[in-house]
Design a protein around this motif. Structure first.
Motif, mmCIF file in Angstrom:
data_model
loop_
_atom_site.group_PDB
_atom_site.id
_atom_site.type_symbol
_atom_site.label_atom_id
_atom_site.label_comp_id
_atom_site.label_asym_id
_atom_site.label_seq_id
_atom_site.Cartn_x
_atom_site.Cartn_y
_atom_site.Cartn_z
ATOM 1 N N GLU A 130 0.803 -1.229 0.000
ATOM 2 C CA GLU A 130 0.000 0.000 0.000
ATOM 3 C C GLU A 130 0.832 1.273 0.000
ATOM 4 O OE1 GLU A 130 -2.943 -0.329 3.111
ATOM 5 O OE2 GLU A 130 -3.950 -1.953 2.065
ATOM 6 N N CYS A 164 -6.942 -14.397 2.461
ATOM 7 C CA CYS A 164 -8.355 -14.717 2.742
ATOM 8 C C CYS A 164 -8.488 -16.085 3.398
ATOM 9 C CB CYS A 164 -9.191 -14.711 1.466
ATOM 10 S SG CYS A 164 -9.147 -13.194 0.535
ATOM 11 N N LEU A 166 -6.729 -18.616 2.819
ATOM 12 C CA LEU A 166 -6.252 -19.676 1.914
ATOM 13 C C LEU A 166 -4.729 -19.647 1.859
ATOM 14 C CD1 LEU A 166 -8.826 -18.933 -0.912
ATOM 15 C CD2 LEU A 166 -8.961 -20.777 0.766
ATOM 16 N N VAL A 167 -4.109 -20.817 1.828
ATOM 17 C CA VAL A 167 -2.661 -20.924 1.968
ATOM 18 C C VAL A 167 -1.975 -21.109 0.614
ATOM 19 C CG1 VAL A 167 -0.809 -22.260 3.045
ATOM 20 C CG2 VAL A 167 -2.980 -21.935 4.253
ATOM 21 N N GLN A 168 -1.010 -20.251 0.337
ATOM 22 C CA GLN A 168 -0.190 -20.365 -0.866
ATOM 23 C C GLN A 168 1.236 -20.700 -0.447
ATOM 24 O OE1 GLN A 168 -1.852 -19.638 -3.948
ATOM 25 N NE2 GLN A 168 -3.476 -19.782 -2.411
ATOM 26 N N LEU B 3 -15.233 -15.459 -5.444
ATOM 27 C CA LEU B 3 -14.632 -14.262 -4.860
ATOM 28 C C LEU B 3 -13.407 -13.891 -5.702
ATOM 29 C CD1 LEU B 3 -14.417 -12.168 -2.512
ATOM 30 C CD2 LEU B 3 -13.028 -13.850 -1.289
ATOM 31 N N ILE B 5 -10.349 -11.229 -5.843
ATOM 32 C CA ILE B 5 -9.650 -10.217 -5.050
ATOM 33 C C ILE B 5 -8.399 -9.752 -5.792
ATOM 34 C CG2 ILE B 5 -10.474 -11.098 -2.827
ATOM 35 C CD1 ILE B 5 -7.438 -12.228 -2.658
ATOM 36 N N GLU B 86 -7.989 -6.029 -2.294
ATOM 37 C CA GLU B 86 -7.218 -6.553 -1.170
ATOM 38 C C GLU B 86 -6.748 -5.361 -0.342
ATOM 39 O OE1 GLU B 86 -4.324 -9.285 -3.099
ATOM 40 O OE2 GLU B 86 -4.242 -10.203 -1.103
ATOM 41 N N ALA B 113 -14.348 -16.357 1.339
ATOM 42 C CA ALA B 113 -13.459 -17.330 0.688
ATOM 43 C C ALA B 113 -13.778 -18.750 1.149
ATOM 44 C CB ALA B 113 -11.997 -16.991 0.976
ATOM 45 N N ARG B 121 -7.240 -14.457 -7.455
ATOM 46 C CA ARG B 121 -6.562 -13.184 -7.234
ATOM 47 C C ARG B 121 -6.072 -12.668 -8.580
ATOM 48 N NH1 ARG B 121 -2.054 -12.304 -2.636
ATOM 49 N NH2 ARG B 121 -1.172 -14.180 -3.520
ATOM 50 N N VAL B 129 -5.402 -18.706 -9.339
ATOM 51 C CA VAL B 129 -6.473 -19.420 -8.637
ATOM 52 C C VAL B 129 -6.001 -19.778 -7.229
ATOM 53 C CG1 VAL B 129 -7.944 -21.467 -8.617
ATOM 54 C CG2 VAL B 129 -7.406 -20.332 -10.791
ATOM 55 N N LEU B 130 -6.720 -19.269 -6.234
ATOM 56 C CA LEU B 130 -6.383 -19.575 -4.838
ATOM 57 C C LEU B 130 -7.209 -20.741 -4.314
ATOM 58 C CD1 LEU B 130 -6.231 -15.966 -3.314
ATOM 59 C CD2 LEU B 130 -4.364 -17.289 -4.291
ATOM 60 N N LYS B 131 -8.405 -20.890 -4.907
ATOM 61 C CA LYS B 131 -9.284 -21.988 -4.489
ATOM 62 C C LYS B 131 -10.169 -22.346 -5.671
ATOM 63 C CE LYS B 131 -13.066 -23.044 -1.274
ATOM 64 N NZ LYS B 131 -13.888 -22.527 -0.170
#
Lengths: 180, 137
Positions: A130, A164, A166-168, B3, B5, B86, B113, B121, B129-131
């Motif tokens: 940001e 969010c 969710l794991v990356q 979703l 983001i 985000e 999510a 994202r 793709v996160l999910k």
């Protein structure tokens, strides 16, 4: 084994870091770094405490000088450090903190824990999206946190970003009870 | 629900309209969308909720608590595409309202999510793709 869990504010990183730590060992230490100075901070601390309740973590308050922490733990323990970014803020802002060498001091503290053979999970913050560093002090904090995160990621067996909830996975793989 | 983001101005809406074969007329704008009697007043035929972060800012300004916001969003249709900037990727805001705002947006996005069939994202217009619940195919 060292895992770095990173994410923005309210991204779900603590919840994930806790479950990761729980999967690594039954003897669990939570290194708390936040010093409470007002009601909002109290609520934040309480939120984290209630999330941890019943999960078997012994809390160790360590707002400064991670490298000087003495843990009488067994070899199979896990330490959850929450979080590197707060620790850095303390080291930079407090008179007894380590100032310009703060990020290296924290990195040395984590390295010492890892070298003792126990599992370590470090939570840190992504504050780099940001451009919100308005003052020289904020820019110095951001600079050091960037160096600290990169140093931790370099040392880590696993680096996971939480978005969010969710794991990356950016490095290594998520292991349970394994020793790297 | 899907979703979408990402940072601001990354092409989230353009990507979503194309991916889901939707039209601009089907977009509800979170900057102006109203709510009343515990329900969102989505226009007929709305398939996309854009600028969720703007809607959440207005709900915060209206004094809604997190549970009231969650209850309103629980009424979003299951086939809705929700787009949100985000936030929370900066230094801790000096103002308490700024700190509360990123908590609200962050927790809402975690909830959405968890509920969504897909989370994507967008970065420079490109999807990550996160999910995906279609991943088994």
């Amino acid at each position: 084994m060292l895992a770095l869990v990173i994410g923005g504010a309210a991204s779900g990183k603590s919840e994930f870091a806790e479950s990761l730590a729980m999967s690594l060992a039954a003897e669990r230490y939570y290194v708390a770094t936040m010093m409470s100075y007002d009601a909002e901070a109290d609520r934040r601390v309480e939120r984290h405490r209630s999330m941890r309740r019943g999960k078997g973590f012994a809390t160790v308050e360590r707002p400064l000088d991670l490298a000087g922490m003495e843990l009488k733990s067994g070899p199979d323990a896990v330490v959850l450090l929450e979080c590197a970014s707060t620790l850095l803020g303390n080291e930079l802002c407090m008179p007894q903190g380590s100032g310009s060498g703060a990020w290296q001091a924290i990195l040395a503290g984590v390295e010492r824990l890892v070298n003792s053979g126990i599992n370590v999970v470090v939570v840190s913050n992504d504050v780099f999206g940001e451009g919100s560093a308005a003052t020289p002090e904020m820019r110095e904090y951001t600079r050091q946190l960037g160096l600290l995160n990169c140093g931790l990621a370099d040392m880590a067996d696993c680096v996971a970003e939480v978005v969010c909830g969710l794991v990356q996975v950016h490095k290594g793989s998520l292991v349970s009870r394994g020793r790297a | 629900m899907y979703l979408v983001i990402g940072g601001s101005h990354q092409g989230k809406l353009v990507w979503a309209l194309q991916e889901f074969s939707l039209k601009q007329e089907q977009v509800a704008d979170g900057a102006v969308l109203t709510w009343q009697n515990g329900a969102l007043e989505l226009p007929a035929g709305a398939a996309v909720l854009d600028d969720l972060e703007a809607l959440l800012a207005r709900m915060q300004q209206a004094g809604l608590a997190q549970q009231e916001i969650n209850a309103l969003l629980a009424g979003l249709p299951e086939d809705m595409v929700v787009i949100c900037d985000e936030v929370g990727l900066g230094l801790v805001p000096v103002e308490a309202a700024g700190r509360a705002y990123r908590e609200i947006v962050g927790r809402v996005c975690c909830d959405l999510a968890a509920r969504a069939r897909g989370v994507i994202r967008i970065y420079c217009g490109m999807p990550q793709v996160l999910k995906s619940e279609k991943s088994e195919k």
